[in-house]
Design an enzyme around this catalytic site. Structure first.
Site, PDB file in Angstrom:
ATOM      1  N   LYS A   1       0.846  -1.202   0.000  1.00  0.00           N
ATOM      2  CA  LYS A   1       0.000   0.000   0.000  1.00  0.00           C
ATOM      3  C   LYS A   1       0.872   1.239   0.000  1.00  0.00           C
ATOM      4  O   LYS A   1       2.034   1.241   0.399  1.00  0.00           O
ATOM      5  CB  LYS A   1      -0.933   0.015   1.210  1.00  0.00           C
ATOM      6  CG  LYS A   1      -0.251   0.037   2.580  1.00  0.00           C
ATOM      7  CD  LYS A   1       0.174   1.414   3.061  1.00  0.00           C
ATOM      8  CE  LYS A   1       0.833   1.382   4.427  1.00  0.00           C
ATOM      9  NZ  LYS A   1       1.460   2.663   4.803  1.00  0.00           N
TER      10      LYS A   1
ATOM     11  N   VAL B   1      10.756  -4.839   3.378  1.00  0.00           N
ATOM     12  CA  VAL B   1      10.599  -5.061   4.814  1.00  0.00           C
ATOM     13  C   VAL B   1      10.869  -3.748   5.549  1.00  0.00           C
ATOM     14  O   VAL B   1      11.849  -3.053   5.254  1.00  0.00           O
ATOM     15  CB  VAL B   1      11.567  -6.162   5.293  1.00  0.00           C
ATOM     16  CG1 VAL B   1      11.463  -6.350   6.805  1.00  0.00           C
ATOM     17  CG2 VAL B   1      11.277  -7.467   4.560  1.00  0.00           C
TER      18      VAL B   1
ATOM     19  N   GLY C   1       7.468   0.922   5.094  1.00  0.00           N
ATOM     20  CA  GLY C   1       6.336   1.830   5.087  1.00  0.00           C
ATOM     21  C   GLY C   1       5.274   1.469   4.074  1.00  0.00           C
ATOM     22  O   GLY C   1       4.432   2.301   3.715  1.00  0.00           O
TER      23      GLY C   1
ATOM     24  N   GLY D   1       4.340  -6.609   6.215  1.00  0.00           N
ATOM     25  CA  GLY D   1       3.971  -7.570   7.248  1.00  0.00           C
ATOM     26  C   GLY D   1       2.469  -7.706   7.382  1.00  0.00           C
ATOM     27  O   GLY D   1       1.939  -8.819   7.551  1.00  0.00           O
TER      28      GLY D   1
ATOM     29  N   ASP E   1      -3.100  -2.046   9.483  1.00  0.00           N
ATOM     30  CA  ASP E   1      -3.145  -2.074   8.022  1.00  0.00           C
ATOM     31  C   ASP E   1      -3.621  -3.401   7.452  1.00  0.00           C
ATOM     32  O   ASP E   1      -3.744  -3.539   6.237  1.00  0.00           O
ATOM     33  CB  ASP E   1      -1.758  -1.766   7.441  1.00  0.00           C
ATOM     34  CG  ASP E   1      -1.285  -0.357   7.743  1.00  0.00           C
ATOM     35  OD1 ASP E   1      -2.140   0.526   7.945  1.00  0.00           O
ATOM     36  OD2 ASP E   1      -0.057  -0.134   7.783  1.00  0.00           O
TER      37      ASP E   1
END
Length: 331
Positions: A16, A105, A108, A112, A146
């Site tokens: 995203k 990783v 931002g 994950g 998120d």
């Protein structure tokens, strides 16, 4: 009679970018109230969930060495949450989660969270639970801010911690170049730095706050990337730049290369550059790749769907690059 082992389930799940991220003051529970506009991008991870003799999480690909394995991984917490919801004993129903990373990783871009969302969808299918997305969304919201968006994808307005979502009309495809940084940046560190900067009363370094979200929604509805470019905003950008000052050069280089605008993605340090069309994005990526301001670049587009099961004819052969995740552009 031997039990029939179901075939593994593969889910593709998107990264995203936050087109607008307004961060409120720190709450009593340690979180911040957010008003944000998410867009799902064609930079994806693949999550494979399988019934095996050995439980755990295995990670390959982009930044795999920095991703926790086993019970410390958010994807495994998704396994535990769904098992509890479904009344399944993980000692009797051993599950292996294989994550193929392309999303950076600690970049931002909610990698994950994406993997956790992919795990929910894949395990639900593996166990034939037939859970609708709204039930999975409840579990997702408990896992992280998120995760819910990664389930749904598209473009959405997020409030609360970001887990309360309303779909947003986004007319036409937007084209982006993502500049991946040499190092990751922990989300809690970025929020802590923003709180510190805001506490510098009277200092010229106190970052301004993002404005009203309504103009961003109107720009998305119009489909005009130039209008949207003028409105991109992220309260966490000042904190990310404070922690990683080299991001100033990256942001400047992307605009000088021809991007309409550049923004730190979420808590950083990945930078997202909005371009007028696909050809412009390829040109911006080529120039950025040649000036040494980032580790590598990706040309992507959005919005794309959220976590979805990959059919057999869509599976990526071993050694091949993931779909929708072009290789670095070269000068």
């Amino acid at each position: 009679m031997l039990a029939v082992v179901p075939p593994p389930v593969t889910v593709r799940v998107p990264a995203k970018v936050n087109l607008h991220l307004a961060v409120g003051d720190r709450r009593g529970d340690g979180y911040h109230d957010l008003t944000t506009v998410f867009q799902a991008l064609s930079l994806t991870d693949e999550v494979v969930v399988a019934a095996t003799d050995e439980s755990g999480v295995e990670v390959t690909g982009e930044g795999a060495a920095a991703v926790p394995a086993g019970v410390d991984n958010l994807a495994w917490r998704a396994v535990e949450a769904l098992a509890e919801h479904a009344g399944r004993d993980l000692a009797e129903n051993r599950i292996k989660v294989l994550i193929r990373k392309t999303i950076p990783v600690a970049g931002g871009m909610a990698g994950g969270s994406a993997d956790a969302a992919g795990t929910l969808v894949a395990l639900s299918a593996l166990w034939k639970l037939d859970l609708p997305r709204d039930q999975l969304t409840v579990l997702a919201a408990e896992l992280g801010s998120d995760v819910s968006f990664a389930l749904h994808g598209g473009t959405a307005l997020g409030t609360g911690r970001g887990e309360q979502l309303v779909p947003v009309l986004s007319r036409h495809t937007q084209h982006w170049v993502i500049a991946l940084h040499h190092r990751g940046l922990a989300t809690p560190a970025a929020f802590a730095e923003l709180d510190r900067l805001r506490g510098l009363s009277g200092s010229p370094t106190v970052p301004p706050r993002a404005g009203n979200v309504e103009p961003v929604l109107e720009a998305l509805a119009s489909g005009d990337p130039r209008q949207l470019a003028l409105l991109l905003g992220n309260d966490l950008q000042a904190a990310a730049v404070s922690l990683e000052p080299t991001l100033r050069r990256t942001l400047r280089a992307g605009v000088e290369a021809g991007a309409l605008a550049g923004i730190v993605s979420g808590s950083g340090p990945s930078c997202a550059f909005l371009c007028s069309d696909d050809d412009a994005a390829v040109n911006v990526a080529a120039e950025l790749a040649g000036v040494g301001v980032c580790r590598t670049v990706r040309v992507v587009h959005g919005p794309v769907p959220g976590a979805r099961i990959v059919e057999d004819d869509e599976l990526v052969p071993p050694g091949a690059p993931p779909p929708h995740s072009p290789p670095p552009a070269r000068a």
